[in-house]
Design a protein around this motif. Structure first.
Motif, mmCIF file in Angstrom:
data_model
loop_
_atom_site.group_PDB
_atom_site.id
_atom_site.type_symbol
_atom_site.label_atom_id
_atom_site.label_comp_id
_atom_site.label_asym_id
_atom_site.label_seq_id
_atom_site.Cartn_x
_atom_site.Cartn_y
_atom_site.Cartn_z
ATOM 1 N N UNK A 129 0.841 -1.196 0.000
ATOM 2 C CA UNK A 129 0.000 0.000 0.000
ATOM 3 C C UNK A 129 0.882 1.255 0.000
ATOM 4 N N UNK A 130 0.602 2.238 -0.869
ATOM 5 C CA UNK A 130 1.422 3.465 -0.924
ATOM 6 C C UNK A 130 1.043 4.427 0.197
ATOM 7 N N UNK A 131 1.614 4.233 1.369
ATOM 8 C CA UNK A 131 1.233 5.034 2.529
ATOM 9 C C UNK A 131 1.639 6.498 2.371
ATOM 10 N N UNK A 132 2.699 6.786 1.607
ATOM 11 C CA UNK A 132 3.116 8.177 1.440
ATOM 12 C C UNK A 132 2.114 8.959 0.598
ATOM 13 N N UNK A 133 1.609 8.359 -0.469
ATOM 14 C CA UNK A 133 0.628 9.001 -1.347
ATOM 15 C C UNK A 133 -0.466 8.000 -1.685
ATOM 16 N N UNK A 134 -1.406 7.773 -0.792
ATOM 17 C CA UNK A 134 -2.434 6.747 -1.037
ATOM 18 C C UNK A 134 -3.591 7.196 -1.900
ATOM 19 N N UNK A 135 -3.492 8.298 -2.590
ATOM 20 C CA UNK A 135 -4.610 8.792 -3.394
ATOM 21 C C UNK A 135 -4.163 8.985 -4.844
ATOM 22 N N UNK A 136 -4.554 8.130 -5.772
ATOM 23 C CA UNK A 136 -5.324 6.897 -5.551
ATOM 24 C C UNK A 136 -4.427 5.773 -5.099
ATOM 25 N N UNK A 163 -18.988 -4.361 -3.236
ATOM 26 C CA UNK A 163 -19.237 -2.920 -3.123
ATOM 27 C C UNK A 163 -18.600 -2.356 -1.861
ATOM 28 N N UNK A 164 -18.704 -3.107 -0.782
ATOM 29 C CA UNK A 164 -18.071 -2.685 0.470
ATOM 30 C C UNK A 164 -16.560 -2.682 0.328
ATOM 31 N N UNK A 165 -16.005 -3.655 -0.403
ATOM 32 C CA UNK A 165 -14.556 -3.703 -0.611
ATOM 33 C C UNK A 165 -14.064 -2.475 -1.382
ATOM 34 N N UNK A 166 -14.817 -2.066 -2.398
ATOM 35 C CA UNK A 166 -14.445 -0.853 -3.135
ATOM 36 C C UNK A 166 -14.462 0.362 -2.217
ATOM 37 N N UNK A 167 -15.450 0.422 -1.341
ATOM 38 C CA UNK A 167 -15.557 1.549 -0.425
ATOM 39 C C UNK A 167 -14.398 1.585 0.563
ATOM 40 N N UNK A 168 -14.013 0.419 1.076
ATOM 41 C CA UNK A 168 -12.985 0.353 2.119
ATOM 42 C C UNK A 168 -11.588 0.498 1.546
ATOM 43 N N UNK A 178 -10.585 1.347 -1.790
ATOM 44 C CA UNK A 178 -10.301 2.291 -2.868
ATOM 45 C C UNK A 178 -10.716 3.720 -2.518
ATOM 46 N N UNK A 179 -11.930 3.907 -2.020
ATOM 47 C CA UNK A 179 -12.432 5.254 -1.798
ATOM 48 C C UNK A 179 -12.009 5.826 -0.448
ATOM 49 N N UNK A 180 -12.000 4.993 0.582
ATOM 50 C CA UNK A 180 -11.651 5.504 1.906
ATOM 51 C C UNK A 180 -10.216 6.034 1.985
ATOM 52 N N UNK A 181 -9.194 5.364 1.419
ATOM 53 C CA UNK A 181 -7.847 5.954 1.466
ATOM 54 C C UNK A 181 -7.755 7.311 0.785
ATOM 55 N N UNK A 182 -8.499 7.498 -0.308
ATOM 56 C CA UNK A 182 -8.485 8.801 -0.984
ATOM 57 C C UNK A 182 -9.069 9.887 -0.074
ATOM 58 N N UNK A 183 -10.179 9.568 0.596
ATOM 59 C CA UNK A 183 -10.791 10.537 1.502
ATOM 60 C C UNK A 183 -9.879 10.835 2.684
ATOM 61 N N UNK A 184 -9.220 9.814 3.213
ATOM 62 C CA UNK A 184 -8.345 10.023 4.361
ATOM 63 C C UNK A 184 -7.120 10.855 3.983
ATOM 64 N N UNK A 185 -6.596 10.639 2.776
ATOM 65 C CA UNK A 185 -5.464 11.447 2.320
ATOM 66 C C UNK A 185 -5.877 12.909 2.155
ATOM 67 N N UNK A 186 -7.080 13.143 1.620
ATOM 68 C CA UNK A 186 -7.588 14.509 1.507
ATOM 69 C C UNK A 186 -7.764 15.142 2.875
#
Length: 294
Positions: free
Chosen positions: A163-170, A201-206, A208-216
């Protein structure tokens, strides 16, 4: 290194290659170590700052635990797929609104995505996932359950490692693909096709989308970032503890090691770092050569 059969001091040694000198090839004079530099550009870390950054690793570990907890509830029939779908939809809408509110403060030099484009992407993914859910449900019927669980555990571990913890988005393609592969393997062991669709659907949310929101959130609202990470970690421990007490204890120890012990060791061992630089280093071209590239 030092003088090696050097002549008398009447002939000074020069550090050049374009003229012949009466010195051996490996000769250096007493000024060789004058250019020695130690720990050049070393960073001094602060413990709580490192703990804050390590929180991203801990919350990602907790996200995996939350996903496994949801899968366990669905496998045992304690969580209907309709409930998970509606919950995922509500969380996705809330997260999308928060993401738009955070990114609207930042000026973007490129063309921003429209809401219609985001809606089209979500509709395409959900349509294909729903259509292929019966196929994904029977994808691993010929594979033993132990093998499916082993593959899922291996893929989730690969997701955490890559997992790219430095830049997780995307998220990185390797980590995201590994997580989705594990999700497909686990979802294929659920009772019905609707369960598979809800789990993916839950996997995509957890993943793919959640790391982008957390990085923001980390970039635009750093004051709330630590609290959100702590909330996710607590949620992962409580959720896993509702299924297995041993798993909750292991997750607590893993989070304590990642977020508290490892930063402590990093700060403590930083004082023992001893890097040397000098004339033996490889040459670095510092001149701007962009004019030669046109």
């Amino acid at each position: 290194m030092g003088p090696d059969g050097a002549p008398g001091p009447a002939v000074p040694w020069r550090k050049v290659l374009w003229e012949r000198q009466p010195f051996p090839d490996n000769y250096v004079d007493q000024r060789f170590l004058e250019e020695l530099r130690r720990n050049e550009g070393i960073r001094q870390y602060r413990y709580w700052a490192v703990v804050k950054e390590a929180g991203f690793v801990g919350q990602q570990l907790s996200c995996v635990a939350i996903f496994i907890t949801l899968w366990l509830y669905m496998e045992q029939g304690l969580l209907p797929p309709e409930t998970l779908l509606w919950s995922s939809l509500i969380c996705a809408l809330l997260g999308y609104g928060l993401h738009q509110a955070l990114t609207s403060r930042v000026e973007s030099c490129g063309e921003p995505r429209t809401h219609l484009a985001d809606l089209q992407s979500a509709a395409i993914f959900l349509s294909f996932t729903f259509g292929f859910s019966p196929v994904l449900k029977t994808l691993t019927e010929s594979v033993s359950t132990d093998t499916v669980y082993a593959m899922s555990a291996l893929m989730l571990l690969a997701h955490l490692v890559s997992f790219p913890y430095a830049q997780p988005s995307p998220p990185g393609s390797l980590s995201l693909n590994a997580a989705l592969f594990a999700s497909v393997c686990l979802a294929s062991r659920l009772p019905g096709a609707l369960h598979t669709f809800a789990m993916l659907s839950c996997a995509l949310l957890v993943f793919a989308l959640w790391p982008c929101l957390l990085q923001t959130l980390r970039e635009n609202a750093p004051g709330h970032f630590t609290g959100v990470c702590m909330g996710v970690c607590i949620g992962g421990i409580v959720g896993l503890g509702s299924q297995t007490l041993g798993g909750a204890v292991l997750l607590t120890l893993a989070l304590a090691s990642v977020t508290l012990l490892c930063p402590f060791l990093l700060v403590r061992l930083q004082r023992h770092k001893d890097n040397i630089h000098g004339p033996w280093d490889e040459a670095e071209i510092r001149e701007d050569l962009s004019r030669f590239l046109h």
